[in-house]
Design a protein around this motif. Structure first.
Motif, mmCIF file in Angstrom:
data_model
loop_
_atom_site.group_PDB
_atom_site.id
_atom_site.type_symbol
_atom_site.label_atom_id
_atom_site.label_comp_id
_atom_site.label_asym_id
_atom_site.label_seq_id
_atom_site.Cartn_x
_atom_site.Cartn_y
_atom_site.Cartn_z
ATOM 1 N N MET A 13 78.110 4.081 32.860
ATOM 2 C CA MET A 13 79.392 4.219 32.160
ATOM 3 C C MET A 13 79.854 2.840 31.673
ATOM 4 S SD MET A 13 82.871 5.958 33.612
ATOM 5 C CE MET A 13 82.067 7.510 34.009
ATOM 6 N N SER A 14 80.285 2.748 30.414
ATOM 7 C CA SER A 14 80.704 1.430 29.913
ATOM 8 C C SER A 14 82.175 1.181 30.261
ATOM 9 C CB SER A 14 80.495 1.345 28.414
ATOM 10 O OG SER A 14 81.412 2.220 27.791
ATOM 11 N N MET A 15 82.496 -0.115 30.333
ATOM 12 C CA MET A 15 83.860 -0.500 30.692
ATOM 13 C C MET A 15 84.755 -0.398 29.450
ATOM 14 S SD MET A 15 85.402 -2.398 33.361
ATOM 15 C CE MET A 15 84.424 -3.697 34.071
ATOM 16 N N PRO A 16 85.907 0.311 29.523
ATOM 17 C CA PRO A 16 86.803 0.360 28.355
ATOM 18 C C PRO A 16 87.294 -1.051 28.007
ATOM 19 C CG PRO A 16 87.532 1.848 30.119
ATOM 20 C CD PRO A 16 86.438 1.021 30.677
ATOM 21 N N THR A 17 87.654 -1.282 26.750
ATOM 22 C CA THR A 17 88.058 -2.641 26.355
ATOM 23 C C THR A 17 89.509 -2.927 26.752
ATOM 24 O OG1 THR A 17 88.613 -1.780 24.220
ATOM 25 C CG2 THR A 17 86.496 -2.903 24.391
ATOM 26 N N PHE A 18 89.761 -4.208 27.051
ATOM 27 C CA PHE A 18 91.114 -4.667 27.377
ATOM 28 C C PHE A 18 91.183 -6.154 27.074
ATOM 29 C CE2 PHE A 18 88.512 -4.384 31.291
ATOM 30 C CZ PHE A 18 88.407 -5.735 31.610
ATOM 31 N N SER A 19 92.408 -6.669 26.913
ATOM 32 C CA SER A 19 92.538 -8.118 26.734
ATOM 33 C C SER A 19 92.667 -8.763 28.113
ATOM 34 C CB SER A 19 93.745 -8.450 25.855
ATOM 35 O OG SER A 19 94.924 -8.038 26.510
ATOM 36 N N TYR A 20 92.406 -10.075 28.155
ATOM 37 C CA TYR A 20 92.391 -10.789 29.432
ATOM 38 C C TYR A 20 93.203 -12.072 29.294
ATOM 39 C CZ TYR A 20 90.343 -13.523 33.300
ATOM 40 O OH TYR A 20 90.150 -14.283 34.423
ATOM 41 N N LEU A 39 102.777 -9.114 32.740
ATOM 42 C CA LEU A 39 102.689 -7.823 33.434
ATOM 43 C C LEU A 39 103.763 -6.853 32.943
ATOM 44 C CD1 LEU A 39 101.909 -9.034 37.047
ATOM 45 C CD2 LEU A 39 100.440 -7.612 35.624
ATOM 46 N N SER A 40 104.776 -7.380 32.289
ATOM 47 C CA SER A 40 105.850 -6.504 31.808
ATOM 48 C C SER A 40 105.428 -5.741 30.557
ATOM 49 C CB SER A 40 107.122 -7.321 31.534
ATOM 50 O OG SER A 40 107.529 -7.922 32.751
ATOM 51 N N SER A 41 104.272 -6.090 29.971
ATOM 52 C CA SER A 41 103.828 -5.293 28.819
ATOM 53 C C SER A 41 103.115 -4.042 29.347
ATOM 54 C CB SER A 41 102.911 -6.117 27.915
ATOM 55 O OG SER A 41 101.693 -6.356 28.550
ATOM 56 N N ASP A 42 103.236 -2.985 28.576
ATOM 57 C CA ASP A 42 102.789 -1.661 29.003
ATOM 58 C C ASP A 42 101.341 -1.645 29.505
ATOM 59 O OD1 ASP A 42 103.214 0.965 29.381
ATOM 60 O OD2 ASP A 42 102.504 1.540 27.381
ATOM 61 N N GLY A 43 101.162 -1.126 30.712
ATOM 62 C CA GLY A 43 99.814 -0.875 31.221
ATOM 63 C C GLY A 43 99.025 -2.103 31.651
ATOM 64 N N ALA A 44 99.684 -3.264 31.847
ATOM 65 C CA ALA A 44 98.954 -4.458 32.300
ATOM 66 C C ALA A 44 98.680 -4.352 33.808
ATOM 67 C CB ALA A 44 99.774 -5.706 31.991
ATOM 68 N N VAL A 68 93.178 3.261 33.341
ATOM 69 C CA VAL A 68 92.827 2.374 32.222
ATOM 70 C C VAL A 68 93.909 1.303 32.088
ATOM 71 C CG1 VAL A 68 91.481 4.015 30.863
ATOM 72 C CG2 VAL A 68 93.959 3.941 30.596
ATOM 73 N N THR A 69 93.569 0.212 31.438
ATOM 74 C CA THR A 69 94.553 -0.826 31.185
ATOM 75 C C THR A 69 94.296 -1.447 29.821
ATOM 76 O OG1 THR A 69 95.547 -2.839 32.020
ATOM 77 C CG2 THR A 69 93.199 -2.666 32.326
ATOM 78 N N ARG A 70 95.378 -1.962 29.219
ATOM 79 C CA ARG A 70 95.186 -2.660 27.942
ATOM 80 C C ARG A 70 95.087 -4.150 28.163
ATOM 81 N NH1 ARG A 70 99.801 -0.175 25.124
ATOM 82 N NH2 ARG A 70 99.373 2.024 25.248
ATOM 83 N N LYS A 71 95.632 -4.606 29.310
ATOM 84 C CA LYS A 71 95.639 -6.050 29.558
ATOM 85 C C LYS A 71 95.375 -6.336 31.038
ATOM 86 C CE LYS A 71 99.002 -8.739 27.704
ATOM 87 N NZ LYS A 71 100.368 -9.340 27.696
#
Ligand SMILES: Cc1cc2nc3c(=O)[nH]c(=O)nc-3n(C[C@H](O)[C@H](O)[C@H](O)COP(=O)(O)OP(=O)(O)OC[C@H]3O[C@@H](n4cnc5c(N)ncnc54)[C@H](O)[C@@H]3O)c2cc1C
Ligand code: SF4
Length: 327
Positions: free
Chosen positions: A1-8, A21-26, A45-48
């Motif tokens: 399974m591949s890792m979904p993309t997110f920013s770091y 961390l106050s941005s949605d889903g971090a 899942v996370t976006r950040k």
């Protein structure tokens, strides 16, 4: 399974980390030994991803002026397991840390991550949209529940809390400090954890923009003895099938104060207040030990496949109390 993309991002200050961390889903990333597995397996899942590894103030073990210890959240499990200060003054914590996973994971994993890690229920970690993931069924209840809980499910979710250090820390009455947008607050570790009856989708009181920054241990009381014992299914790395953390303060030969905390037993590190009551004010004689063991397991609610845990905890608690009586 591949890792979904997110920013770091790797902020340099606590304030900056909290802003990210106050941005949605971090999500917080400490050592990543649990987080990356959760992301890879799509548990959430996370976006950040917000790495806190650059926050140097969150590292290390220091004496407090009260005679206790301050352990920064980024201190590795290996540092705690190998610390002479910890093993001399808080032997149950050193033992718990030395029983975590494998040497590689102990060097990478942090104490903060250890206390905040996600549960290991195989349905939750697998492709099952169970109650804890926002679905409407607990698959473990009528499924493969041999490693699930015997206390505290509220008949809702049957996870066991996975950390080996948390039971010892609760036994030592540790406090944690949590930082958020409005500053920091201390609270007893015991109150950090959440039962399914309070919120089935959360394991701790942490909000998404809060960071656990440190653990504070009070000075060990004079005349105290403590221990942690873990039983696992495999000899190599594995989580606790059952664990017992004990802290007893004696006055002469009477138990003046005690904490009995079970792991692998409940969705949180489980304080057996019934066992504590049976011990307090008594000598650690065979009759007291028997009463304590009976009291501790009296209200257990095993599922179809984990009834063996009741006997296992009985045996472990009896042996650990006997060992403390002999020491
Ligand atoms: C194969 C394997 C075996 C394991 N065996 C054991 C075991 O026997 N006993 C045991 O106790 N554990 C075990 N673990 C669990 C765990 O990975 C480690 O205990 C480790 O200490 C987690 O720390 P970390 O820094 O890598 O956490 P991370 O993976 O970085 O984070 C874990 C979780 O906590 C959150 N988090 C991390 N730090 C903070 C913080 N300071 N504030 C707020 N949130 C935070 C993250 O967002 C994430 O959700 C095992 C893990 C693996 C992969
Ligand atoms: S025990 Fe909890 S995490 Fe596991 S399947 Fe049931 S609801 Fe989900």
């Amino acid at each position: 399974m591949s890792m979904p993309t997110f920013s770091y991002v790797r902020p340099r200050s606590l304030k900056e980390a909290i802003q990210h961390l106050s941005s949605d889903g971090a999500r917080v990333h400490a050592g990543g030994t649990d987080l990356l597995g959760c992301l890879r397996d799509n548990v959430f899942v996370t976006r950040k991803v917000v790495s806190i590894s650059g926050l140097k103030d969150l590292r290390g073990i220091q004496d407090t002026k009260e005679g206790g210890l301050r352990i920064g959240a980024l201190t590795t499990i290996a540092e705690i397991a190998n610390s002479k200060t910890v093993s001399d003054r808080y032997p149950a914590l050193a033992r718990g840390a030395s029983e975590v996973a494998s040497p590689q994971l102990r060097h990478q994993g942090t104490i903060g991550g250890n206390l905040c890690q996600k549960p290991r229920c195989w349905y939750y970690r697998g492709e099952f949209h169970c109650l804890r993931k926002g679905g409407n069924t607990c698959y473990a209840y009528q499924g493969e529940n041999q490693y699930h809980c015997i206390f505290g499910s509220g008949h809702i979710c049957y996870i066991v809390h996975p950390s080996d250090t948390a039971p010892a820390l609760v036994a030592y009455e540790a406090t944690v400090r949590v930082a958020g947008p409005r500053g920091t607050k201390p609270l007893p570790l015991e109150k950090f954890y959440v039962l399914p009856g309070q919120n089935v989708q959360k394991e701790t009181i942490l909000k998404s923009n809060e960071i656990l920054t440190e653990i504070l241990l009070p000075p060990p009381p004079k005349g105290s003895r403590s221990s942690y014992r873990k039983v696992r299914a495999r000899q190599s790395w594995d989580f606790a099938v059952a664990g017992v953390a004990l802290s007893l303060k004696f006055n002469e030969d009477l138990v003046e104060k005690t904490r009995v905390v079970l792991s692998g037993a409940a969705p949180i590190p489980w304080r057996s207040k019934e066992a504590e009551q049976a011990l307090t004010g008594n000598r650690l004689k065979p009759a007291t030990i028997k009463r304590t063991v009976d009291a501790a397991l009296k209200n257990a609610e095993p599922l179809e496949k984990n009834g063996y845990k009741v006997q296992l905890f009985r045996g472990m608690l009896e042996e650990e109390l006997q060992a403390i009586a002999r020491s």
